[in-house]
Design a protein around this motif. Structure first.
Motif, PDB file in Angstrom:
ATOM      1  N   ALA A 152      52.591  61.093   9.633  1.00  0.00           N
ATOM      2  CA  ALA A 152      51.533  60.107   8.917  1.00  0.00           C
ATOM      3  C   ALA A 152      51.452  60.593   7.425  1.00  0.00           C
ATOM      4  O   ALA A 152      50.258  61.072   6.782  1.00  0.00           O
ATOM      5  N   MET A 164      50.963  54.599   2.770  1.00  0.00           N
ATOM      6  CA  MET A 164      51.181  55.433   4.209  1.00  0.00           C
ATOM      7  C   MET A 164      51.946  54.552   5.066  1.00  0.00           C
ATOM      8  O   MET A 164      51.683  53.470   5.633  1.00  0.00           O
ATOM      9  N   LEU A 166      54.028  53.970   8.475  1.00  0.00           N
ATOM     10  CA  LEU A 166      54.066  54.369   9.884  1.00  0.00           C
ATOM     11  C   LEU A 166      54.979  53.638  10.360  1.00  0.00           C
ATOM     12  O   LEU A 166      55.504  52.532  10.374  1.00  0.00           O
ATOM     13  N   ILE A 170      52.060  54.700  17.870  1.00  0.00           N
ATOM     14  CA  ILE A 170      50.731  55.173  17.675  1.00  0.00           C
ATOM     15  C   ILE A 170      49.790  55.546  18.811  1.00  0.00           C
ATOM     16  O   ILE A 170      49.323  54.632  19.655  1.00  0.00           O
ATOM     17  N   ARG A 174      48.033  60.817  17.613  1.00  0.00           N
ATOM     18  CA  ARG A 174      48.588  60.569  16.000  1.00  0.00           C
ATOM     19  C   ARG A 174      47.587  60.032  15.239  1.00  0.00           C
ATOM     20  O   ARG A 174      47.660  60.024  13.984  1.00  0.00           O
ATOM     21  N   ILE A 178      46.638  60.531  11.459  1.00  0.00           N
ATOM     22  CA  ILE A 178      46.560  59.482  10.551  1.00  0.00           C
ATOM     23  C   ILE A 178      45.328  59.353   9.662  1.00  0.00           C
ATOM     24  O   ILE A 178      45.161  59.410   8.385  1.00  0.00           O
TER      25      ILE A 178
END
Length: 289
Positions: A152, A164, A166, A170, A174, A178
């Protein structure tokens, strides 16, 4: 009695090692070491035997055992190599001692042979397995930390604008990471706009969308604006079918479009330089991220 058995083993170590090597070669397919080169396999096997005989001769010294366990970990070999090898050594050694005894029918003597060999092998097994699992857990822990640091990232690409990106699935753990990185990074970089790029997220379901919405709301609460970018057609269709409401958040189909919106929000724009078009400049900025 044990001294007698030990003398037999140490004086005939070459023969026992050869018997052990012959047996262990047959286990190569079973303990997942088939992809190891023959030369490395043979040299490591001989080192394994030296470690065992050194431990027997020095009455349980474990220094070389620890070093050998660390080597096996670094080579990436499975734990079964150690356990199978020691079980073969136990069997081969017992057979060899028994074949060199005068009275093969003495039950007490046979029991003493098994007990003596167990007394040699069991401490080595415990030490090797404990060292192996301890080292392995430490390596896994370090890898987990490294992956978390990469899972992250928040990248400041321009003053007051951060991204950010990704990639991958997810999950709840996680998502928590994040959120933490997003909030801390937004404050540290004094960001006004944060672009969350989900181009590399393969599946966006209700849970993933919920986590993203939570992250966007958290960013809004600390005074920054969040733009969700990388909305592919299949992702857009999934979001609609699931009835997920993203109307309160800015969304863009690509990072390029999201970056342009971020520039507008921060009262900036791309001014073409001589010899370069506006599109080329934007592309250069995006490619450098």
């Amino acid at each position: 009695m044990e001294t007698k058995f030990k003398r037999i083993v140490l004086e005939n170590s070459d023969a026992i090692v050869q018997m052990w090597m012959d047996n262990v070669r047959n286990l190569k397919d079973e303990n997942y070491t088939t992809n190891i080169g023959d030369e490395l396999y043979e040299s490591t096997n001989r080192e394994f035997m030296n470690v065992i005989f050194t431990s027997i001769q020095s009455q349980g010294s474990m220094e070389e055992v620890e070093q050998f366990s660390e080597k096996i970990i670094n080579l990436g070999w499975p734990l079964s190599y150690i356990t199978d090898g020691l079980q073969v050594f136990r069997r081969v050694t017992v057979d060899y001692i028994l074949s060199n005894l005068d009275d093969m029918d003495d039950t007490e003597q046979i029991k003493s042979v098994f007990q003596s060999v167990d007394d040699w092998v069991e401490p080595i097994i415990r030490k090797l397995v404990n060292e192996y699992t301890g080292n392995w857990e430490q390596i896994v822990s370090l890898q987990r930390v490294a992956l978390q640091e990469l899972s992250a990232p928040l990248i400041p690409v321009m003053d007051r604008i951060t991204i950010m990106p990704l990639i991958g699935t997810i999950d709840t753990e996680r998502a928590k990471l994040i959120m933490e990185n997003l909030l801390q990074g937004t404050i540290n970089h004094n960001s006004e706009v944060v672009l969350i790029d989900i181009t590399g997220v393969p599946v966006v379901d209700t849970m993933v969308a919920h986590h993203i919405i939570q992250a966007a709301e958290a960013v809004h609460l600390i005074g920054a604006k969040c733009i969700l970018v990388g909305i592919r057609p299949e992702i857009a269709q999934t979001i609609v079918n699931l009835g997920i409401d993203l109307s309160d958040f800015s969304t863009k189909s690509s990072l390029k479009k999201g970056f342009m919106s971020a520039l507008e929000i921060t009262n900036r724009k791309i001014v073409p330089l001589e010899g370069k078009s506006r599109e080329e400049q934007i592309k250069n900025i995006i490619d450098s991220i």
